[in-house]
Scaffold this motif. Structure first.
Motif, PDB file in Angstrom:
ATOM      1  N   GLY A   1      -9.958  16.234   1.872  1.00 22.57           N
ATOM      2  CA  GLY A   1     -11.412  16.335   1.833  1.00 22.57           C
ATOM      3  C   GLY A   1     -12.007  17.689   2.110  1.00 22.57           C
ATOM      4  N   ALA A   2     -11.190  18.697   2.454  1.00 25.26           N
ATOM      5  CA  ALA A   2     -11.733  20.018   2.778  1.00 25.26           C
ATOM      6  C   ALA A   2     -12.146  20.772   1.521  1.00 25.26           C
ATOM      7  CB  ALA A   2     -10.699  20.840   3.548  1.00 25.26           C
ATOM      8  N   SER A   3     -13.175  21.580   1.667  1.00 22.78           N
ATOM      9  CA  SER A   3     -13.534  22.555   0.636  1.00 22.78           C
ATOM     10  C   SER A   3     -12.794  23.835   0.988  1.00 22.78           C
ATOM     11  CB  SER A   3     -15.048  22.785   0.624  1.00 22.78           C
ATOM     12  OG  SER A   3     -15.392  23.796  -0.298  1.00 22.78           O
ATOM     13  N   VAL A   4     -11.708  24.107   0.258  1.00 23.23           N
ATOM     14  CA  VAL A   4     -10.828  25.227   0.595  1.00 23.23           C
ATOM     15  C   VAL A   4     -11.254  26.461  -0.191  1.00 23.23           C
ATOM     16  CG1 VAL A   4      -8.451  26.032   0.773  1.00 23.23           C
ATOM     17  CG2 VAL A   4      -8.951  23.588   0.995  1.00 23.23           C
ATOM     18  N   HIS A   5     -11.703  27.475   0.499  1.00 26.29           N
ATOM     19  CA  HIS A   5     -12.205  28.690  -0.123  1.00 26.29           C
ATOM     20  C   HIS A   5     -11.100  29.735  -0.256  1.00 26.29           C
ATOM     21  CE1 HIS A   5     -16.689  27.820   0.408  1.00 26.29           C
ATOM     22  NE2 HIS A   5     -16.049  26.762   0.855  1.00 26.29           N
TER      23      HIS A   5
ATOM     24  N   LEU B   1      -5.475   4.322   9.776  1.00 25.69           N
ATOM     25  CA  LEU B   1      -5.594   4.649   8.359  1.00 25.69           C
ATOM     26  C   LEU B   1      -5.450   3.402   7.504  1.00 25.69           C
ATOM     27  CD1 LEU B   1      -5.759   6.809   6.087  1.00 25.69           C
ATOM     28  CD2 LEU B   1      -3.265   6.905   6.176  1.00 25.69           C
ATOM     29  N   LEU B   2      -4.471   2.574   7.806  1.00 22.49           N
ATOM     30  CA  LEU B   2      -4.258   1.348   7.037  1.00 22.49           C
ATOM     31  C   LEU B   2      -5.440   0.401   7.186  1.00 22.49           C
ATOM     32  CD1 LEU B   2      -0.470   0.679   7.772  1.00 22.49           C
ATOM     33  CD2 LEU B   2      -1.493   1.584   5.668  1.00 22.49           C
ATOM     34  N   HIS B   3      -6.035   0.371   8.383  1.00 19.73           N
ATOM     35  CA  HIS B   3      -7.218  -0.461   8.594  1.00 19.73           C
ATOM     36  C   HIS B   3      -8.374   0.023   7.725  1.00 19.73           C
ATOM     37  CE1 HIS B   3     -11.069  -1.438  10.632  1.00 19.73           C
ATOM     38  NE2 HIS B   3     -10.494  -2.619  10.782  1.00 19.73           N
ATOM     39  N   ASP B   4      -8.568   1.353   7.688  1.00 20.07           N
ATOM     40  CA  ASP B   4      -9.639   1.909   6.859  1.00 20.07           C
ATOM     41  C   ASP B   4      -9.425   1.561   5.388  1.00 20.07           C
ATOM     42  OD1 ASP B   4     -10.743   3.001   9.111  1.00 20.07           O
ATOM     43  OD2 ASP B   4     -10.022   5.039   8.753  1.00 20.07           O
ATOM     44  N   ILE B   5      -8.165   1.604   4.951  1.00 26.30           N
ATOM     45  CA  ILE B   5      -7.859   1.258   3.561  1.00 26.30           C
ATOM     46  C   ILE B   5      -8.122  -0.224   3.313  1.00 26.30           C
ATOM     47  CG2 ILE B   5      -5.993   1.043   1.868  1.00 26.30           C
ATOM     48  CD1 ILE B   5      -4.783   3.587   3.037  1.00 26.30           C
TER      49      ILE B   5
ATOM     50  N   SER C   1      -8.256   4.744  -5.639  1.00 31.05           N
ATOM     51  CA  SER C   1      -9.503   5.419  -5.278  1.00 31.05           C
ATOM     52  C   SER C   1      -9.868   5.142  -3.823  1.00 31.05           C
ATOM     53  CB  SER C   1     -10.642   4.972  -6.199  1.00 31.05           C
ATOM     54  OG  SER C   1     -10.911   3.584  -6.064  1.00 31.05           O
ATOM     55  N   ILE C   2      -9.538   3.950  -3.341  1.00 33.87           N
ATOM     56  CA  ILE C   2      -9.805   3.608  -1.942  1.00 33.87           C
ATOM     57  C   ILE C   2      -8.933   4.442  -1.020  1.00 33.87           C
ATOM     58  CG2 ILE C   2      -9.629   1.769  -0.230  1.00 33.87           C
ATOM     59  CD1 ILE C   2     -10.367  -0.178  -2.540  1.00 33.87           C
ATOM     60  N   GLN C   3      -7.663   4.604  -1.384  1.00 32.19           N
ATOM     61  CA  GLN C   3      -6.761   5.454  -0.609  1.00 32.19           C
ATOM     62  C   GLN C   3      -7.274   6.892  -0.576  1.00 32.19           C
ATOM     63  OE1 GLN C   3      -2.715   3.159  -2.078  1.00 32.19           O
ATOM     64  NE2 GLN C   3      -2.635   5.329  -1.710  1.00 32.19           N
ATOM     65  N   ASP C   4      -7.702   7.385  -1.740  1.00 35.32           N
ATOM     66  CA  ASP C   4      -8.209   8.761  -1.804  1.00 35.32           C
ATOM     67  C   ASP C   4      -9.406   8.946  -0.876  1.00 35.32           C
ATOM     68  OD1 ASP C   4      -6.292   9.420  -3.648  1.00 35.32           O
ATOM     69  OD2 ASP C   4      -7.599   9.212  -5.396  1.00 35.32           O
ATOM     70  N   MET C   5     -10.308   7.967  -0.859  1.00 32.91           N
ATOM     71  CA  MET C   5     -11.492   8.071  -0.009  1.00 32.91           C
ATOM     72  C   MET C   5     -11.121   8.065   1.468  1.00 32.91           C
ATOM     73  SD  MET C   5     -14.499   5.866  -1.915  1.00 32.91           S
ATOM     74  CE  MET C   5     -13.530   4.375  -2.137  1.00 32.91           C
TER      75      MET C   5
ATOM     76  N   VAL D   1       0.847  -1.184   0.000  1.00 32.98           N
ATOM     77  CA  VAL D   1       0.000   0.000   0.000  1.00 32.98           C
ATOM     78  C   VAL D   1       0.885   1.237   0.000  1.00 32.98           C
ATOM     79  CG1 VAL D   1      -1.702   1.321   1.276  1.00 32.98           C
ATOM     80  CG2 VAL D   1      -1.854  -1.161   1.216  1.00 32.98           C
ATOM     81  N   LYS D   2       0.646   2.147  -0.924  1.00 32.52           N
ATOM     82  CA  LYS D   2       1.411   3.382  -0.990  1.00 32.52           C
ATOM     83  C   LYS D   2       0.629   4.495  -0.304  1.00 32.52           C
ATOM     84  CE  LYS D   2       3.819   2.354  -5.321  1.00 32.52           C
ATOM     85  NZ  LYS D   2       4.068   2.799  -6.710  1.00 32.52           N
ATOM     86  N   LEU D   3       1.286   5.195   0.603  1.00 36.46           N
ATOM     87  CA  LEU D   3       0.659   6.306   1.308  1.00 36.46           C
ATOM     88  C   LEU D   3       1.089   7.620   0.685  1.00 36.46           C
ATOM     89  CD1 LEU D   3       1.031   5.208   5.037  1.00 36.46           C
ATOM     90  CD2 LEU D   3      -0.906   4.892   3.503  1.00 36.46           C
ATOM     91  N   ARG D   4       0.153   8.559   0.622  1.00 36.91           N
ATOM     92  CA  ARG D   4       0.462   9.864   0.045  1.00 36.91           C
ATOM     93  C   ARG D   4       1.337  10.667   0.999  1.00 36.91           C
ATOM     94  NH1 ARG D   4      -4.464  11.510  -0.948  1.00 36.91           N
ATOM     95  NH2 ARG D   4      -4.392  11.083  -3.160  1.00 36.91           N
ATOM     96  N   ALA D   5       2.324  11.322   0.446  1.00 36.32           N
ATOM     97  CA  ALA D   5       3.197  12.188   1.240  1.00 36.32           C
ATOM     98  C   ALA D   5       3.277  13.553   0.570  1.00 36.32           C
ATOM     99  CB  ALA D   5       4.598  11.578   1.355  1.00 36.32           C
ATOM    100  N   PHE D   6       3.446  14.597   1.373  1.00 32.54           N
ATOM    101  CA  PHE D   6       3.531  15.953   0.862  1.00 32.54           C
ATOM    102  C   PHE D   6       4.896  16.547   1.203  1.00 32.54           C
ATOM    103  CE2 PHE D   6      -0.972  15.282   1.888  1.00 32.54           C
ATOM    104  CZ  PHE D   6      -1.515  15.505   0.644  1.00 32.54           C
TER     105      PHE D   6
END
Length: 221
Positions: free
Chosen positions: A101-105, A42-46, A64-68, A1-6
C-alpha cells in the motif's frame, strides 16, 4: 486462502553470512508467538472482507480482498526506499512496499513521510537529513512485512540504533528499545493508528515550514 509471499533474498543473505562468519557460532533467532497472532489478524481481515465482498455487486474476488488487506498496511504512506532503481521489479523492496500500500517514490523530497535506508547510498542519507525527514533502517520495513502492520518506527530510526543491532532480531530491536526506557513494548498485533497520524502531522508541518507542496516522482509513474 493463499497468502502472498516474497523472495527474501535481501533479508536472508545478511543473516546467512552472519551465521557462517561468526567464529563463536551464531544462533538463529527463535520464532515469536506474536507473529502467529499477526497472521491470525490478517486472516480475520480477509475473512471479514470475504463476507462483505459477497454482498457487493458484482461480488469481490478473493484475490482483490487479499490485495486490500495487504494494502492497508502502508495505506497513504509516502516513502523512499534506498534501493538501486535498476532493482525496482518483482521481488524488490520497492515492489513489496507498494503491494503493501505504500506510495514508493524514486526521489528524496520534503513531501515524504520517511526514508528507508538500506546502507546503499550515502547521498540519500545526507539529503534526507538536510530535509529533516524521518530515517529508518530497512529492518523496520522487514518488521512491518513480518507483522502485516505499520509498526512504531522509533526503535528502528538510525539515530537510535547501536552498532550491534544486526546481531539481534527485529523483534529484539523493537522490544529492547522500549525496555531501555522502562516501558512495555506496544503490541505489534494491532498497531496504534497514531503511528500514521503522527507521521502525517510531521509531514504537513514540514511542508508548511518550507512553504511548498509535497511533489515527487513515484516508482509507478
Amino acid at each position: 486462502v493463499k497468502l502472498r509471499a516474497f523472495p527474501y533474498k535481501w533479508f536472508l543473505e545478511p543473516r546467512t553470512a552472519l551465521f557462517l562468519n561468526d567464529a563463536a557460532g551464531a544462533t538463529i533467532a527463535p520464532d515469536r508467538d506474536a507473529h502467529l497472532d499477526c497472521v491470525a489478524r490478517l486472516l480475520h481481515d480477509i475473512a471479514v472482507g470475504v463476507e462483505k465482498g459477497a454482498k457487493t455487486t458484482p461480488p469481490l474476488s478473493l484475490r482483490s480482498i487479499q490485495d486490500m488487506a495487504f494494502e492497508r498496511v502502508f495505506k497513504n504512506l509516502s516513502i523512499f526506499v534506498d534501493e538501486p532503481i535498476a532493482d525496482v521489479a518483482a521481488g524488490s523492496l520497492h515492489y513489496a512496499a507498494s503491494l503493501y500500500g505504500a506510495s514508493v517514490h524514486t526521489e528524496v523530497h520534503s513531501g515524504l513521510h520517511l526514508v528507508v535506508y538500506a546502507e546503499n547510498d550515502l547521498d540519500v542519507l545526507q539529503k534526507a537529513r538536510q530535509l529533516n525527514l524521518f530515517i529508518v533502517h530497512v529492518r523496520w520495513l522487514y518488521f512491518c512485512f513480518a507483522t502485516y502492520g505499520l509498526q512504531d518506527l522509533r526503535p528502528f530510526m538510525l539515530k537510535h540504533l547501536d552498532a550491534n543491532h544486526r546481531k539481534r532480531s527485529e523483534w529484539d530491536v523493537y522490544t529492547d528499545w522500549f525496555e531501555a526506557k522502562g516501558k512495555e513494548a506496544p503490541s505489534v498485533v494491532k498497531p496504534h493508528p497514531g503511528i500514521y497520524l503522527n507521521l502525517e502531522k510531521s509531514r504537513k508541518l514540514r511542508l508548511k515550514q518550507l512553504g511548498q507542496q509535497g511533489v515527487g516522482v513515484t516508482a509507478s509513474e
